[in-house]
Scaffold this motif. Sequence first.
Motif, PDB file in Angstrom:
ATOM      1  N   VAL A 130       0.854  -1.205   0.000  1.00 12.85           N
ATOM      2  CA  VAL A 130       0.000   0.000   0.000  1.00 12.85           C
ATOM      3  C   VAL A 130       0.885   1.248   0.000  1.00 12.85           C
ATOM      4  O   VAL A 130       0.660   2.187  -0.778  1.00 12.85           O
ATOM      5  CB  VAL A 130      -0.950   0.007   1.230  1.00 12.85           C
ATOM      6  N   GLU A 131       1.905   1.246   0.862  1.00 15.66           N
ATOM      7  CA  GLU A 131       2.792   2.426   0.931  1.00 15.66           C
ATOM      8  C   GLU A 131       3.460   2.689  -0.412  1.00 15.66           C
ATOM      9  O   GLU A 131       3.524   3.829  -0.886  1.00 15.66           O
ATOM     10  CB  GLU A 131       3.854   2.220   2.017  1.00 15.66           C
ATOM     11  N   GLN A 132       3.962   1.608  -1.027  1.00 15.91           N
ATOM     12  CA  GLN A 132       4.650   1.780  -2.317  1.00 15.91           C
ATOM     13  C   GLN A 132       3.706   2.294  -3.396  1.00 15.91           C
ATOM     14  O   GLN A 132       4.048   3.203  -4.153  1.00 15.91           O
ATOM     15  CB  GLN A 132       5.268   0.461  -2.764  1.00 15.91           C
ATOM     16  N   LEU A 133       2.504   1.714  -3.441  1.00 15.34           N
ATOM     17  CA  LEU A 133       1.570   2.133  -4.501  1.00 15.34           C
ATOM     18  C   LEU A 133       1.033   3.530  -4.251  1.00 15.34           C
ATOM     19  O   LEU A 133       0.785   4.291  -5.193  1.00 15.34           O
ATOM     20  CB  LEU A 133       0.409   1.149  -4.622  1.00 15.34           C
ATOM     21  N   LYS A 134       0.858   3.878  -2.995  1.00 16.34           N
ATOM     22  CA  LYS A 134       0.354   5.222  -2.675  1.00 16.34           C
ATOM     23  C   LYS A 134       1.254   6.274  -3.313  1.00 16.34           C
ATOM     24  O   LYS A 134       0.784   7.286  -3.832  1.00 16.34           O
ATOM     25  CB  LYS A 134       0.298   5.398  -1.155  1.00 16.34           C
ATOM     26  N   HIS A 135       2.570   6.022  -3.267  1.00 13.83           N
ATOM     27  CA  HIS A 135       3.513   6.986  -3.854  1.00 13.83           C
ATOM     28  C   HIS A 135       3.535   6.911  -5.370  1.00 13.83           C
ATOM     29  O   HIS A 135       3.786   7.898  -6.041  1.00 13.83           O
ATOM     30  CB  HIS A 135       4.920   6.758  -3.288  1.00 13.83           C
ATOM     31  N   ALA A 136       3.271   5.723  -5.888  1.00 15.70           N
ATOM     32  CA  ALA A 136       3.431   5.526  -7.336  1.00 15.70           C
ATOM     33  C   ALA A 136       2.187   5.891  -8.152  1.00 15.70           C
ATOM     34  O   ALA A 136       2.298   6.249  -9.320  1.00 15.70           O
ATOM     35  CB  ALA A 136       3.802   4.064  -7.605  1.00 15.70           C
ATOM     36  N   LEU A 137       0.991   5.803  -7.525  1.00 14.65           N
ATOM     37  CA  LEU A 137      -0.236   6.006  -8.309  1.00 14.65           C
ATOM     38  C   LEU A 137      -0.509   7.494  -8.530  1.00 14.65           C
ATOM     39  O   LEU A 137      -0.348   8.297  -7.612  1.00 14.65           O
ATOM     40  CB  LEU A 137      -1.447   5.383  -7.603  1.00 14.65           C
ATOM     41  N   PRO A 138      -0.969   7.846  -9.730  1.00 19.93           N
ATOM     42  CA  PRO A 138      -1.347   9.242  -9.962  1.00 19.93           C
ATOM     43  C   PRO A 138      -2.583   9.619  -9.146  1.00 19.93           C
ATOM     44  O   PRO A 138      -3.372   8.744  -8.775  1.00 19.93           O
ATOM     45  CB  PRO A 138      -1.675   9.277 -11.462  1.00 19.93           C
ATOM     46  N   LEU A 139      -2.739  10.896  -8.887  1.00 20.63           N
ATOM     47  CA  LEU A 139      -3.928  11.389  -8.184  1.00 20.63           C
ATOM     48  C   LEU A 139      -5.180  11.008  -8.969  1.00 20.63           C
ATOM     49  O   LEU A 139      -5.151  11.013 -10.197  1.00 20.63           O
ATOM     50  CB  LEU A 139      -3.840  12.924  -8.109  1.00 20.63           C
ATOM     51  N   GLY A 140      -6.237  10.662  -8.275  1.00 18.05           N
ATOM     52  CA  GLY A 140      -7.477  10.302  -8.981  1.00 18.05           C
ATOM     53  C   GLY A 140      -7.592   8.817  -9.252  1.00 18.05           C
ATOM     54  O   GLY A 140      -8.621   8.366  -9.728  1.00 18.05           O
ATOM     55  N   VAL A 141      -6.506   8.050  -8.964  1.00 17.34           N
ATOM     56  CA  VAL A 141      -6.616   6.583  -9.065  1.00 17.34           C
ATOM     57  C   VAL A 141      -6.828   6.050  -7.646  1.00 17.34           C
ATOM     58  O   VAL A 141      -6.037   6.310  -6.748  1.00 17.34           O
ATOM     59  CB  VAL A 141      -5.357   5.952  -9.700  1.00 17.34           C
ATOM     60  N   HIS A 142      -7.909   5.338  -7.478  1.00 19.15           N
ATOM     61  CA  HIS A 142      -8.308   4.843  -6.156  1.00 19.15           C
ATOM     62  C   HIS A 142      -7.433   3.654  -5.748  1.00 19.15           C
ATOM     63  O   HIS A 142      -7.158   2.771  -6.565  1.00 19.15           O
ATOM     64  CB  HIS A 142      -9.782   4.419  -6.237  1.00 19.15           C
ATOM     65  N   LEU A 143      -7.034   3.619  -4.480  1.00 15.14           N
ATOM     66  CA  LEU A 143      -6.246   2.489  -3.968  1.00 15.14           C
ATOM     67  C   LEU A 143      -7.054   1.751  -2.893  1.00 15.14           C
ATOM     68  O   LEU A 143      -7.313   2.284  -1.813  1.00 15.14           O
ATOM     69  CB  LEU A 143      -4.906   2.978  -3.397  1.00 15.14           C
ATOM     70  N   MET A 144      -7.443   0.527  -3.225  1.00 15.68           N
ATOM     71  CA  MET A 144      -8.208  -0.322  -2.296  1.00 15.68           C
ATOM     72  C   MET A 144      -7.287  -1.423  -1.778  1.00 15.68           C
ATOM     73  O   MET A 144      -6.421  -1.907  -2.518  1.00 15.68           O
ATOM     74  CB  MET A 144      -9.382  -0.940  -3.053  1.00 15.68           C
ATOM     75  N   ALA A 145      -7.456  -1.823  -0.523  1.00 12.84           N
ATOM     76  CA  ALA A 145      -6.623  -2.911   0.009  1.00 12.84           C
ATOM     77  C   ALA A 145      -7.446  -3.768   0.959  1.00 12.84           C
ATOM     78  O   ALA A 145      -8.501  -3.363   1.435  1.00 12.84           O
ATOM     79  CB  ALA A 145      -5.402  -2.348   0.711  1.00 12.84           C
ATOM     80  N   GLY A 161      -2.123   4.377   3.651  1.00 11.68           N
ATOM     81  CA  GLY A 161      -2.497   5.172   2.474  1.00 11.68           C
ATOM     82  C   GLY A 161      -3.640   4.616   1.643  1.00 11.68           C
ATOM     83  O   GLY A 161      -3.932   5.155   0.565  1.00 11.68           O
ATOM     84  N   ALA A 162      -4.323   3.561   2.117  1.00 16.67           N
ATOM     85  CA  ALA A 162      -5.442   3.024   1.326  1.00 16.67           C
ATOM     86  C   ALA A 162      -6.602   4.021   1.305  1.00 16.67           C
ATOM     87  O   ALA A 162      -6.907   4.652   2.318  1.00 16.67           O
ATOM     88  CB  ALA A 162      -5.906   1.698   1.923  1.00 16.67           C
ATOM     89  N   ASP A 163      -7.242   4.145   0.144  1.00 21.39           N
ATOM     90  CA  ASP A 163      -8.446   4.981   0.042  1.00 21.39           C
ATOM     91  C   ASP A 163      -9.676   4.210   0.507  1.00 21.39           C
ATOM     92  O   ASP A 163     -10.672   4.798   0.906  1.00 21.39           O
ATOM     93  CB  ASP A 163      -8.678   5.418  -1.411  1.00 21.39           C
ATOM     94  N   SER A 164      -9.618   2.887   0.372  1.00 24.71           N
ATOM     95  CA  SER A 164     -10.704   2.051   0.887  1.00 24.71           C
ATOM     96  C   SER A 164     -10.118   0.724   1.349  1.00 24.71           C
ATOM     97  O   SER A 164      -9.062   0.298   0.874  1.00 24.71           O
ATOM     98  CB  SER A 164     -11.783   1.808  -0.174  1.00 24.71           C
ATOM     99  N   VAL A 165     -10.834   0.083   2.283  1.00 25.36           N
ATOM    100  CA  VAL A 165     -10.373  -1.200   2.826  1.00 25.36           C
ATOM    101  C   VAL A 165     -11.526  -2.201   2.758  1.00 25.36           C
ATOM    102  O   VAL A 165     -12.658  -1.890   3.145  1.00 25.36           O
ATOM    103  CB  VAL A 165      -9.874  -1.032   4.278  1.00 25.36           C
ATOM    104  N   ARG A 166     -11.222  -3.396   2.246  1.00 26.45           N
ATOM    105  CA  ARG A 166     -12.211  -4.487   2.216  1.00 26.45           C
ATOM    106  C   ARG A 166     -12.252  -5.119   3.602  1.00 26.45           C
ATOM    107  O   ARG A 166     -11.222  -5.556   4.131  1.00 26.45           O
ATOM    108  CB  ARG A 166     -11.795  -5.539   1.197  1.00 26.45           C
ATOM    109  N   VAL A 167     -13.460  -5.192   4.144  1.00 30.42           N
ATOM    110  CA  VAL A 167     -13.634  -5.670   5.516  1.00 30.42           C
ATOM    111  C   VAL A 167     -14.418  -6.977   5.505  1.00 30.42           C
ATOM    112  O   VAL A 167     -15.561  -7.019   5.030  1.00 30.42           O
ATOM    113  CB  VAL A 167     -14.360  -4.589   6.353  1.00 30.42           C
ATOM    114  N   GLY A 168     -13.816  -8.024   6.026  1.00 33.19           N
ATOM    115  CA  GLY A 168     -14.460  -9.340   6.087  1.00 33.19           C
ATOM    116  C   GLY A 168     -13.425 -10.418   5.844  1.00 33.19           C
ATOM    117  O   GLY A 168     -12.757 -10.416   4.809  1.00 33.19           O
ATOM    118  N   VAL A 169     -13.269 -11.314   6.809  1.00 35.59           N
ATOM    119  CA  VAL A 169     -12.335 -12.437   6.654  1.00 35.59           C
ATOM    120  C   VAL A 169     -13.081 -13.738   6.919  1.00 35.59           C
ATOM    121  O   VAL A 169     -13.616 -13.955   8.010  1.00 35.59           O
ATOM    122  CB  VAL A 169     -11.115 -12.291   7.608  1.00 35.59           C
ATOM    123  N   GLY A 170     -13.140 -14.564   5.887  1.00 33.61           N
ATOM    124  CA  GLY A 170     -13.709 -15.913   6.046  1.00 33.61           C
ATOM    125  C   GLY A 170     -15.221 -15.989   5.964  1.00 33.61           C
ATOM    126  O   GLY A 170     -15.788 -17.052   6.204  1.00 33.61           O
TER     127      GLY A 170
END
Length: 335
Positions: A130-145, A161-170
Amino acid sequence: MFTKTLAFDDVLLRPRYSDIVTRKDVDLSVEIGTPRSMRLPIFASPMDTVMSVPMAIRVFDAGGRGILHRYCSIDEQVEALMCCETAEVFAAVGVTGDWFDRALALVDSGAAGICIDVAHGHHKTVLSAVEQLKHALPLGVHLMAGNVATLNGFDALAEAGADSVRVGVGGGSICSTRIQTGHGVPTFQSVLECSQSEYDCLLIADGGIKNSGDIVKALAAGADAVMIGSMLAGTTESPGEVITNPGVPPVKVYRGMASPEAQVAWRGKYSSNEGVSRTVPLKGPVASTLYEIDKGIRSGLSYSGVRNIRELQAKSEFITQTSAGAKESSTHIDG
Ligand code: XMP
């Protein structure tokens, strides 16, 4: 220490006074930081028996977003993305091998968002990705993790730096993680917990959502959007051949991405076994499924007397139900 937890079927929303006259008065939109906001708070799961180019286009047409799965070469995933032309589409990456180059190639080819798609997202490799992609992605591209099950996990990915997080395991319909590993949290409970986060990060409820009622419950509990797999599986646009046998209705395969079947298909072998492969009845065009879901959510907000998701979260009231109540809540006519 034992903590009592709640699942979708343990709760109901108490109906409230409503002045909503038509479902059109309800606004389901959510801002995701891309050029266009979502009109329907639904992501199609990046699974090989759910996501296809036509699925991505139809989900976008309905106001949601599809996430192209990562179980193919970079070139194949990029080609699928290009085939989606105008539709705003997300694409999934992992955290090993070519993941970083894959993410950059997808963004260069117009991906509206990148989803770091890992079963146990509260993990140092995911935080680093997430940290690496946050720096690499242009503004306006959403980062989900994701995925995470706890507030600590949610906050860690949001902080990274995630813009959204998927919640739910199993909790997914085809998951066997809890059986194999003994770990997980009912998805509804995870949503309740993660909604306490103070980070400006969207919460995507993922796994175990069976109907539009569960979607309304997830949104009321604090989700900004949901991710669904089984609800879209078996539609005309989901990949896979139609299996016909005399005397029984036609079906398609729906399988977990950690099932032995999916792993063998994509890697030639399997290591862990945390999913199952099943068949589901054919449902017809996904546009009808999405239309029904959209109507169901709007009706849900009308029963709470609210016009948008924020209002739902502020005003709705949960009650718990007994097993007798849960039985009454599902259709229960004999014969
Ligand atoms: P539903 O209930 O919508 O769930 O069918 C879809 C979600 O399930 C997750 N997923 C898996 N989880 N083993 C798991 O434990 C798997 O093989 C697997 N495949 C998918 C994923 O979060 C998806 O969105």
